[in-house]
Design a protein around this motif. Structure first.
Motif, mmCIF file in Angstrom:
data_model
loop_
_atom_site.group_PDB
_atom_site.id
_atom_site.type_symbol
_atom_site.label_atom_id
_atom_site.label_comp_id
_atom_site.label_asym_id
_atom_site.label_seq_id
_atom_site.Cartn_x
_atom_site.Cartn_y
_atom_site.Cartn_z
ATOM 1 N N VAL A 73 3.525 18.934 10.642
ATOM 2 C CA VAL A 73 3.425 19.345 9.175
ATOM 3 C C VAL A 73 1.842 19.128 8.957
ATOM 4 C CG1 VAL A 73 4.222 19.246 6.980
ATOM 5 C CG2 VAL A 73 5.818 19.292 8.732
ATOM 6 N N THR A 74 1.518 17.934 9.028
ATOM 7 C CA THR A 74 0.077 17.401 8.511
ATOM 8 C C THR A 74 -0.903 18.142 9.160
ATOM 9 O OG1 THR A 74 0.893 15.302 7.805
ATOM 10 C CG2 THR A 74 -1.510 15.334 7.968
ATOM 11 N N THR A 75 -0.715 18.394 10.525
ATOM 12 C CA THR A 75 -1.753 19.131 11.293
ATOM 13 C C THR A 75 -2.038 20.463 10.605
ATOM 14 O OG1 THR A 75 -1.242 17.882 13.243
ATOM 15 C CG2 THR A 75 -2.404 20.115 13.559
ATOM 16 N N ARG A 76 -0.751 21.233 10.531
ATOM 17 C CA ARG A 76 -0.721 22.661 9.808
ATOM 18 C C ARG A 76 -1.446 22.474 8.371
ATOM 19 N NH1 ARG A 76 4.369 22.737 12.065
ATOM 20 N NH2 ARG A 76 5.460 22.477 9.784
ATOM 21 N N LEU A 77 -1.485 21.575 7.902
ATOM 22 C CA LEU A 77 -2.098 21.577 6.460
ATOM 23 C C LEU A 77 -3.612 21.309 6.733
ATOM 24 C CD1 LEU A 77 -1.965 21.590 3.342
ATOM 25 C CD2 LEU A 77 -1.876 18.836 3.571
ATOM 26 N N LEU A 78 -3.936 20.658 7.580
ATOM 27 C CA LEU A 78 -5.291 20.428 7.866
ATOM 28 C C LEU A 78 -5.785 21.744 8.360
ATOM 29 C CD1 LEU A 78 -5.441 16.895 9.779
ATOM 30 C CD2 LEU A 78 -6.162 17.471 7.568
ATOM 31 N N VAL A 79 -5.226 22.471 9.233
ATOM 32 C CA VAL A 79 -5.630 23.756 9.605
ATOM 33 C C VAL A 79 -5.766 24.733 8.642
ATOM 34 C CG1 VAL A 79 -5.040 25.821 11.055
ATOM 35 C CG2 VAL A 79 -4.519 23.506 11.971
ATOM 36 N N GLU A 80 -4.987 24.611 7.784
ATOM 37 C CA GLU A 80 -5.192 25.852 6.586
ATOM 38 C C GLU A 80 -6.161 25.442 5.961
ATOM 39 O OE1 GLU A 80 -1.494 25.155 4.310
ATOM 40 O OE2 GLU A 80 0.086 26.174 5.926
ATOM 41 N N VAL A 81 -6.766 24.097 5.301
ATOM 42 C CA VAL A 81 -7.740 23.790 4.821
ATOM 43 C C VAL A 81 -9.086 24.153 5.398
ATOM 44 C CG1 VAL A 81 -8.953 21.918 3.181
ATOM 45 C CG2 VAL A 81 -6.393 22.121 3.194
ATOM 46 N N LEU A 82 -8.995 23.673 6.484
ATOM 47 C CA LEU A 82 -10.219 24.028 7.382
ATOM 48 C C LEU A 82 -10.473 25.572 7.658
ATOM 49 C CD1 LEU A 82 -9.852 21.687 10.662
ATOM 50 C CD2 LEU A 82 -11.404 21.492 8.609
ATOM 51 N N SER A 83 -9.429 26.253 7.480
ATOM 52 C CA SER A 83 -9.485 27.812 7.425
ATOM 53 C C SER A 83 -10.265 28.268 6.476
ATOM 54 C CB SER A 83 -8.120 28.570 7.706
ATOM 55 O OG SER A 83 -8.236 29.664 7.423
ATOM 56 N N GLU A 84 -9.959 27.778 5.094
ATOM 57 C CA GLU A 84 -10.477 27.927 3.722
ATOM 58 C C GLU A 84 -11.937 27.579 3.810
ATOM 59 O OE1 GLU A 84 -8.503 25.931 0.847
ATOM 60 O OE2 GLU A 84 -6.466 26.511 1.332
ATOM 61 N N PRO A 91 -9.699 32.505 10.668
ATOM 62 C CA PRO A 91 -8.365 32.729 10.613
ATOM 63 C C PRO A 91 -7.266 31.495 10.667
ATOM 64 C CG PRO A 91 -8.830 33.780 12.551
ATOM 65 C CD PRO A 91 -10.040 33.352 11.990
ATOM 66 N N VAL A 92 -6.301 31.438 10.296
ATOM 67 C CA VAL A 92 -5.451 30.239 9.982
ATOM 68 C C VAL A 92 -5.010 30.008 11.519
ATOM 69 C CG1 VAL A 92 -3.260 31.309 9.395
ATOM 70 C CG2 VAL A 92 -3.745 28.815 8.794
ATOM 71 N N ASP A 93 -4.442 31.036 12.411
ATOM 72 C CA ASP A 93 -4.252 30.769 13.648
ATOM 73 C C ASP A 93 -5.366 30.531 14.747
ATOM 74 O OD1 ASP A 93 -5.187 33.408 13.750
ATOM 75 O OD2 ASP A 93 -3.408 34.179 14.480
ATOM 76 N N ASP A 94 -6.496 30.266 14.100
ATOM 77 C CA ASP A 94 -7.530 30.109 15.178
ATOM 78 C C ASP A 94 -7.353 28.989 16.021
ATOM 79 O OD1 ASP A 94 -10.688 30.748 15.435
ATOM 80 O OD2 ASP A 94 -10.499 28.680 15.548
ATOM 81 N N LEU A 95 -7.485 28.995 17.490
ATOM 82 C CA LEU A 95 -7.169 28.087 18.277
ATOM 83 C C LEU A 95 -8.224 26.889 18.437
ATOM 84 C CD1 LEU A 95 -5.726 26.752 20.868
ATOM 85 C CD2 LEU A 95 -7.225 28.225 22.282
ATOM 86 N N GLU A 96 -9.269 27.067 17.938
ATOM 87 C CA GLU A 96 -10.251 25.963 17.732
ATOM 88 C C GLU A 96 -10.091 25.076 16.457
ATOM 89 O OE1 GLU A 96 -14.357 27.153 18.058
ATOM 90 O OE2 GLU A 96 -14.297 28.060 19.986
ATOM 91 N N LEU A 97 -9.411 25.657 15.536
ATOM 92 C CA LEU A 97 -9.208 24.927 14.447
ATOM 93 C C LEU A 97 -7.794 24.034 14.753
ATOM 94 C CD1 LEU A 97 -9.544 27.453 11.419
ATOM 95 C CD2 LEU A 97 -11.205 25.556 12.085
ATOM 96 N N ARG A 98 -7.080 24.606 15.480
ATOM 97 C CA ARG A 98 -5.645 23.743 15.731
ATOM 98 C C ARG A 98 -6.183 22.661 16.658
ATOM 99 N NH1 ARG A 98 -1.105 27.982 17.472
ATOM 100 N NH2 ARG A 98 -0.056 25.862 17.621
ATOM 101 N N VAL A 99 -7.115 22.968 17.692
ATOM 102 C CA VAL A 99 -7.399 21.712 18.523
ATOM 103 C C VAL A 99 -8.244 20.820 17.590
ATOM 104 C CG1 VAL A 99 -9.099 21.189 20.389
ATOM 105 C CG2 VAL A 99 -7.575 23.418 20.550
ATOM 106 N N VAL A 100 -9.202 20.983 16.750
ATOM 107 C CA VAL A 100 -9.728 20.149 15.881
ATOM 108 C C VAL A 100 -8.967 19.361 15.213
ATOM 109 C CG1 VAL A 100 -11.506 19.747 13.979
ATOM 110 C CG2 VAL A 100 -11.944 21.407 15.980
ATOM 111 N N ALA A 101 -7.960 20.046 14.485
ATOM 112 C CA ALA A 101 -7.170 19.278 13.529
ATOM 113 C C ALA A 101 -5.944 18.544 14.485
ATOM 114 C CB ALA A 101 -6.140 20.064 12.763
ATOM 115 N N GLY A 102 -5.570 19.120 15.609
ATOM 116 C CA GLY A 102 -4.651 18.069 16.196
ATOM 117 C C GLY A 102 -5.377 17.019 17.042
ATOM 118 N N ALA A 103 -6.598 17.152 17.392
ATOM 119 C CA ALA A 103 -7.230 16.011 18.061
ATOM 120 C C ALA A 103 -7.476 15.029 16.702
ATOM 121 C CB ALA A 103 -8.502 16.480 18.427
#
Length: 206
Positions: free
Chosen positions: A140-151, A156-168
Motif C-alpha cells: 500500500v505504501t509503495t503504491r502511494l510512493l509510485v503515485e507521488v513519483l508519477s506526479e 504514468p503511474v504504471d511505469d515499471l521504473e517508478l515501481r522498481v524505485v519505490a519498491g527498492a
C-alpha cells in the motif's frame, strides 16, 4: 510508514469531534497493546486482553485493526510521507527525494513517540506473523510512493521504473530495520535508514 499501512486521519487539529474520538480510540488500543506486548510478549497477548486494558470491546479492536498484526503495522504516517515527498524540490532526483522523505518522516515518528517506534521495529523484525502481514501493508505504501513519483516525474503511474524505485526504497527501509535489530540496536535508526537508502543512489560499490 515503513513498511506499514495507514489510517486516513493524520492531523488531529483538523479533525471533527467524531474523527478525534476515533483517533483517540486507535491510540488507546495501540498503547494498551504495546504495554501488554512488553509485559508478556506479543504471541502471549490475546486481543481480548488488549480490549480489556484499552477499555473497549474486542469487536471495537477488530473494527479499527482487522488483525492483531495490524495494531503494530498501522499508523497515520502515509499521508505525511506523501505530502513530504510532494514538497521536495522539483528537480531533485527521485531516489534522493525518497531518501530525504523517508528519513525525515522516520525522525518525526521517533521524536513523537520514541518508545513505540522502537518497540514497533523490534516486533516487526522478531515476529514472523507480523512480517507476513507486513507485505500487504508495504504494498500500500509503495503504491502511494509510485503515485507521488508519477506526479513529480510526469511518468504514468504504471511505469515499471517508478515501481522498481519505490519498491527498492521500501525494501531498503525494511532491511535497515532488520539490520538494526540483528546487530544489537546500536546507533541511530534514522542514520542507518539513510545509509541504506544512499546505497540506492550510488549503487553497490565493490
Amino acid at each position: 510508514m515503513t513498511a506499514a499501512h495507514t489510517d486516513p486521519s493524520v492531523s488531529a487539529p483538523k479533525l471533527g469531534l467524531r474523527e478525534r474520538k476515533k483517533l483517540q480510540t486507535r491510540q488507546a488500543i495501540r498503547q494498551a497493546a504495546y504495554r501488554l506486548f512488553a509485559e508478556q510478549g506479543y504471541d502471549a497477548t490475546p486481543v481480548d486482553r488488549i480490549a480489556e486494558v484499552a477499555e473497549v470491546s474486542p469487536s471495537t479492536v477488530f473494527r479499527y485493526f482487522p488483525t492483531k498484526e495490524d495494531i503494530v503495522l498501522t499508523d497515520e504516517y502515509d499521508p505525511v510521507i506523501a505530502d513530504t515527498l510532494r514538497d521536495r524540490p522539483a528537480g531533485e532526483p527521485p531516489v534522493t527525494a525518497l531518501r530525504k522523505t523517508l528519513t525525515a518522516v522516520l525522525a518525526q515518528m521517533y521524536e513523537e513517540d520514541t518508545a513505540e517506534t522502537l518497540a514497533r521495529v523490534r516486533l516487526i523484525c522478531e515476529s514472523p506473523t507480523i512480517r507476513a502481514r507486513m507485505t500487504e501493508h508495504s504494498a500500500v505504501t509503495t503504491r502511494l510512493l509510485v503515485e507521488v513519483l508519477s506526479e513529480r516525474t510526469c511518468r504514468p503511474v504504471d511505469d515499471l521504473e517508478l515501481r522498481v524505485v519505490a519498491g527498492a526504497a521500501m525494501g531498503a527501509l525494511t532491511e535497515a530495520f532488520f539490520h538494526w535489530v540483528e546487530t544489537g540496536q546500536h546507533g541511530r535508526l534514522s542514520d542507518l535508514v539513510e545509509d541504506a537508502l544512499r546505497v540506492l543512489e550510488r549503487g553497490l560499490t565493490l
